[in-house]
Scaffold this active site. Structure first.
Site, PDB file in Angstrom:
ATOM      1  N   ASP A 154      56.349  27.213  48.834  1.00  0.00           N
ATOM      2  CA  ASP A 154      56.187  26.487  47.571  1.00  0.00           C
ATOM      3  C   ASP A 154      54.917  26.947  46.855  1.00  0.00           C
ATOM      4  O   ASP A 154      54.933  27.247  45.656  1.00  0.00           O
ATOM      5  CB  ASP A 154      56.138  24.982  47.855  1.00  0.00           C
ATOM      6  CG  ASP A 154      56.034  24.158  46.581  1.00  0.00           C
ATOM      7  OD1 ASP A 154      56.872  24.352  45.687  1.00  0.00           O
ATOM      8  OD2 ASP A 154      55.113  23.328  46.479  1.00  0.00           O
ATOM      9  N   LYS A 200      54.408  29.039  43.169  1.00  0.00           N
ATOM     10  CA  LYS A 200      53.510  28.563  42.112  1.00  0.00           C
ATOM     11  C   LYS A 200      52.426  29.593  41.803  1.00  0.00           C
ATOM     12  O   LYS A 200      52.058  29.801  40.639  1.00  0.00           O
ATOM     13  CB  LYS A 200      52.876  27.237  42.533  1.00  0.00           C
ATOM     14  CG  LYS A 200      53.859  26.081  42.623  1.00  0.00           C
ATOM     15  CD  LYS A 200      53.187  24.835  43.174  1.00  0.00           C
ATOM     16  CE  LYS A 200      54.180  23.682  43.288  1.00  0.00           C
ATOM     17  NZ  LYS A 200      53.565  22.484  43.920  1.00  0.00           N
ATOM     18  N   GLY A 238      55.283  13.618  45.407  1.00  0.00           N
ATOM     19  CA  GLY A 238      55.780  12.244  45.363  1.00  0.00           C
ATOM     20  C   GLY A 238      56.827  12.094  44.277  1.00  0.00           C
ATOM     21  O   GLY A 238      56.933  12.920  43.358  1.00  0.00           O
TER      22      GLY A 238
END
Length: 237
Positions: free
Chosen positions: A9, A13, A110
């Site tokens: 991940d 990015k 989240g």
């Protein structure tokens, strides 16, 4: 959670950020990647002894030679702004010649933060479709070379399980010198079967540091290379 713990991940990015920052096409395949699964409690204790913390960092750098993009765990000084980023929060720390140092900090994981980001993208797409336009395309006019990890300059923290006898430190230091790697500090811990050398280097080519570690692994006086971790931040320069 394997996707995150192995840095996939963060690598994706980092590729996007590097492309935007340096106007150069960068893909996730160009990013050197190490996850956190090999980090041991002893590494965290060693970092604490040095006044550092361990963080998974995505680092994008531009130099005269090109662009380097990497994701790996590293020790950073407790005084560094990134050292205080915890839990579900993310931060982007920027160093620019004219702008100086900037940090952007906020919730990055989240349900609510993720939903907010996705919804924002969908709204932007809908607005562009209604207006008959497209969002801004990435600029790649610089088209700089993406450097292999071996050409990147890093510093290392290396823990060695060694034979407890005279001359071992000299042999280890000679191995570093043969690969043109400068030693910043040395600490010896334990005695007898528990003897251990902890060495922190100045910055050098990552390929030279890797070659040094390989030579250390083959030395009779070195029982094992217990830990290898990169060191980042001002104090590692």
């Amino acid at each position: 959670m394997l996707f995150r713990s192995e840095g996939f991940d963060a690598a994706a990015k980092a590729a996007i950020l590097a492309g935007l920052a340096f106007h150069t096409p960068v893909t996730a395949a160009d990013v050197y990647r190490e996850g956190i699964t090999a980090v041991r409690p002893a590494d965290i204790e060693s970092a604490r002894a040095l006044g550092c913390v361990v963080k998974l960092l995505a680092i994008c750098e531009r130099s005269a030679a090109g662009v380097s993009v990497r994701v790996h765990p590293a020790m950073i000084p407790r005084t560094h702004p990134l050292a205080g980023v915890r839990e579900a929060y993310n931060a982007v720390f920027v160093e620019a010649e004219s702008a100086g140092r900037l940090m952007f900090y906020g919730a990055g994981a989240g349900g609510a933060p993720t939903a907010s980001a996705v919804l924002g993208d969908l709204v932007a797409v809908a607005r562009n479709r209604l207006a008959g336009t497209r969002g801004p395309a990435a600029t790649t006019y610089a088209d700089l070379p993406v450097l292999p990890m071996g050409e990147t300059r890093t510093a290392y923290h290396v823990s060695l399980d060694v034979a407890d006898k005279p001359g071992v430190l000299a042999q280890v230091a000679e191995a570093y010198a043969r690969h043109d790697v400068s030693i910043k500090g040395v600490r010896q811990e334990g005695r007898g079967e528990a003897a251990q050398l902890v060495i922190v280097t100045h910055q050098a080519r990552d390929a030279a540091l890797s070659a040094t570690v390989s030579e250390l692994e083959a030395m009779p006086a070195v029982r094992s290379v217990a830990s290898v971790m990169r060191v980042e931040g001002e104090e590692a320069q």
